[in-house]
Scaffold this motif. Structure first.
Motif, PDB file in Angstrom:
ATOM      1  N   ARG A  78      89.355  57.290 -10.659  1.00 61.98           N
ATOM      2  CA  ARG A  78      90.066  56.174 -10.049  1.00 61.98           C
ATOM      3  C   ARG A  78      89.226  54.913 -10.215  1.00 61.98           C
ATOM      4  O   ARG A  78      88.017  54.945  -9.991  1.00 61.98           O
ATOM      5  CB  ARG A  78      90.314  56.425  -8.560  1.00 61.98           C
ATOM      6  N   ASP A  79      89.875  53.823 -10.568  1.00 60.75           N
ATOM      7  CA  ASP A  79      89.151  52.554 -10.654  1.00 60.75           C
ATOM      8  C   ASP A  79      89.141  51.891  -9.279  1.00 60.75           C
ATOM      9  O   ASP A  79      89.816  52.328  -8.350  1.00 60.75           O
ATOM     10  CB  ASP A  79      89.754  51.645 -11.721  1.00 60.75           C
ATOM     11  N   ALA A  80      88.341  50.839  -9.147  1.00 57.47           N
ATOM     12  CA  ALA A  80      88.156  50.171  -7.852  1.00 57.47           C
ATOM     13  C   ALA A  80      89.465  49.588  -7.334  1.00 57.47           C
ATOM     14  O   ALA A  80      89.713  49.591  -6.125  1.00 57.47           O
ATOM     15  CB  ALA A  80      87.098  49.090  -7.977  1.00 57.47           C
ATOM     16  N   TYR A  81      90.318  49.102  -8.225  1.00 56.60           N
ATOM     17  CA  TYR A  81      91.592  48.520  -7.807  1.00 56.60           C
ATOM     18  C   TYR A  81      92.475  49.572  -7.135  1.00 56.60           C
ATOM     19  O   TYR A  81      93.110  49.319  -6.112  1.00 56.60           O
ATOM     20  CB  TYR A  81      92.301  47.921  -9.028  1.00 56.60           C
ATOM     21  N   THR A  82      92.514  50.787  -7.707  1.00 54.23           N
ATOM     22  CA  THR A  82      93.301  51.882  -7.138  1.00 54.23           C
ATOM     23  C   THR A  82      92.745  52.307  -5.785  1.00 54.23           C
ATOM     24  O   THR A  82      93.499  52.562  -4.843  1.00 54.23           O
ATOM     25  CB  THR A  82      93.315  53.088  -8.094  1.00 54.23           C
ATOM     26  N   VAL A  83      91.410  52.386  -5.675  1.00 55.56           N
ATOM     27  CA  VAL A  83      90.766  52.769  -4.415  1.00 55.56           C
ATOM     28  C   VAL A  83      91.104  51.753  -3.327  1.00 55.56           C
ATOM     29  O   VAL A  83      91.436  52.119  -2.193  1.00 55.56           O
ATOM     30  CB  VAL A  83      89.238  52.904  -4.599  1.00 55.56           C
ATOM     31  N   ALA A  84      91.038  50.469  -3.664  1.00 53.77           N
ATOM     32  CA  ALA A  84      91.353  49.421  -2.694  1.00 53.77           C
ATOM     33  C   ALA A  84      92.805  49.521  -2.241  1.00 53.77           C
ATOM     34  O   ALA A  84      93.106  49.371  -1.049  1.00 53.77           O
ATOM     35  CB  ALA A  84      91.094  48.045  -3.302  1.00 53.77           C
ATOM     36  N   GLY A  85      93.720  49.795  -3.176  1.00 51.11           N
ATOM     37  CA  GLY A  85      95.125  49.939  -2.818  1.00 51.11           C
ATOM     38  C   GLY A  85      95.384  51.141  -1.935  1.00 51.11           C
ATOM     39  O   GLY A  85      96.164  51.077  -0.984  1.00 51.11           O
ATOM     40  N   ASP A  86      94.722  52.265  -2.225  1.00 59.83           N
ATOM     41  CA  ASP A  86      94.907  53.480  -1.428  1.00 59.83           C
ATOM     42  C   ASP A  86      94.380  53.302  -0.006  1.00 59.83           C
ATOM     43  O   ASP A  86      94.968  53.794   0.954  1.00 59.83           O
ATOM     44  CB  ASP A  86      94.198  54.664  -2.087  1.00 59.83           C
ATOM     45  N   ARG A  87      93.256  52.610   0.133  1.00 59.98           N
ATOM     46  CA  ARG A  87      92.649  52.427   1.455  1.00 59.98           C
ATOM     47  C   ARG A  87      93.216  51.238   2.213  1.00 59.98           C
ATOM     48  O   ARG A  87      92.971  51.092   3.407  1.00 59.98           O
ATOM     49  CB  ARG A  87      91.137  52.244   1.307  1.00 59.98           C
ATOM     50  N   GLY A  88      93.915  50.352   1.509  1.00 61.67           N
ATOM     51  CA  GLY A  88      94.498  49.175   2.152  1.00 61.67           C
ATOM     52  C   GLY A  88      93.455  48.130   2.493  1.00 61.67           C
ATOM     53  O   GLY A  88      93.561  47.455   3.519  1.00 61.67           O
ATOM     54  N   ILE A  89      92.421  48.001   1.653  1.00 67.61           N
ATOM     55  CA  ILE A  89      91.367  47.016   1.894  1.00 67.61           C
ATOM     56  C   ILE A  89      91.203  46.147   0.657  1.00 67.61           C
ATOM     57  O   ILE A  89      91.781  46.416  -0.392  1.00 67.61           O
ATOM     58  CB  ILE A  89      90.022  47.703   2.252  1.00 67.61           C
ATOM     59  N   ASN A  98      86.608  43.213  -2.450  1.00 68.73           N
ATOM     60  CA  ASN A  98      85.271  42.854  -1.978  1.00 68.73           C
ATOM     61  C   ASN A  98      84.733  43.901  -1.019  1.00 68.73           C
ATOM     62  O   ASN A  98      83.551  44.246  -1.045  1.00 68.73           O
ATOM     63  CB  ASN A  98      85.324  41.465  -1.303  1.00 68.73           C
ATOM     64  N   LYS A  99      85.592  44.417  -0.170  1.00 68.61           N
ATOM     65  CA  LYS A  99      85.190  45.431   0.816  1.00 68.61           C
ATOM     66  C   LYS A  99      84.843  46.750   0.124  1.00 68.61           C
ATOM     67  O   LYS A  99      83.968  47.503   0.570  1.00 68.61           O
ATOM     68  CB  LYS A  99      86.329  45.653   1.797  1.00 68.61           C
ATOM     69  N   VAL A 100      85.517  47.066  -1.001  1.00 65.31           N
ATOM     70  CA  VAL A 100      85.220  48.299  -1.751  1.00 65.31           C
ATOM     71  C   VAL A 100      83.795  48.261  -2.277  1.00 65.31           C
ATOM     72  O   VAL A 100      83.054  49.236  -2.178  1.00 65.31           O
ATOM     73  CB  VAL A 100      86.214  48.489  -2.925  1.00 65.31           C
ATOM     74  N   PHE A 101      83.384  47.112  -2.831  1.00 65.85           N
ATOM     75  CA  PHE A 101      82.067  47.007  -3.452  1.00 65.85           C
ATOM     76  C   PHE A 101      80.949  46.722  -2.441  1.00 65.85           C
ATOM     77  O   PHE A 101      79.839  47.216  -2.592  1.00 65.85           O
ATOM     78  CB  PHE A 101      82.069  45.924  -4.531  1.00 65.85           C
ATOM     79  N   ASN A 102      81.221  45.932  -1.410  1.00 67.25           N
ATOM     80  CA  ASN A 102      80.171  45.504  -0.501  1.00 67.25           C
ATOM     81  C   ASN A 102      80.178  46.207   0.846  1.00 67.25           C
ATOM     82  O   ASN A 102      79.309  45.950   1.681  1.00 67.25           O
ATOM     83  CB  ASN A 102      80.249  43.980  -0.267  1.00 67.25           C
TER      84      ASN A 102
END
Length: 168
Positions: free
Chosen positions: A149-160, A163-167
């Motif tokens: 999963r790329d960071a964009y997909t992770v952010a969409g799944d978590r609803g965040i 920036n919050k995914v990386f930091n």
């Protein structure tokens, strides 16, 4: 899984991974058949594999291509490499995929190289551990790629936000 329906405008390139000659001995003599493992991909993140069996090599390859077009999956490709490190096992075959910097090239061998080239990955470090059986290597590589999963997909799944995914 990230199943993909095929459109007529998608240009899929097929690549032969392995051919196996099978001999059946009967009272009348030997009968030869061929099994071909084929990988199809568009070079932009869509990949599928198929197995074709027939009395002739060309017919087996054609059947394999048709089978491969029926089970296409979408995998994330970021700047020509994989999003993160992944280890996956299928049967006796274990594969390790690591992202690499641009210019590294495709450090993979055998069946893994065919899969990675078809999906459009240009820079990766890959290692095959355990069995070198092309059937299981192809299945393990495609399964490992489809679970990434790329960071964009992770952010969409978590609803965040990204920036919050990386930091954190």
């Amino acid at each position: 899984m990230n199943k993909v329906k095929i459109n007529t405008d998608v240009e899929l390139k097929d690549r032969l991974v392995a051919i196996n000659r099978v001999t059946k001995v009967t009272k009348g003599g030997r009968t030869f058949t061929f099994a071909a493992i084929v990988v199809v991909g568009d070079g932009k993140g869509v990949i599928g594999w198929g197995l074709g069996k027939a009395g002739e090599v060309t017919a087996a390859i054609a059947k394999g291509v048709e089978s491969a077009k029926k089970n296409l999956v979408k995998v994330p490709v970021l700047k020509g490499t994989v999003p993160h490190e992944m280890e996956y096992a299928y049967g006796g075959a274990k594969v390790l995929l690591k992202p690499a910097a641009a210019g590294t090239g495709l450090k993979a061998g055998g069946a893994m190289r065919a899969v990675l080239e078809s999906v459009g990955i240009t820079d990766v470090i890959a290692k095959s551990k355990g069995s070198s059986n092309p059937h299981n290597l192809v299945k393990a590589t495609i399964a490992a790629l489809s679970e990434m999963r790329d960071a964009y997909t992770v952010a969409g799944d978590r609803g965040i936000s990204m920036n919050k995914v990386f930091n954190g």
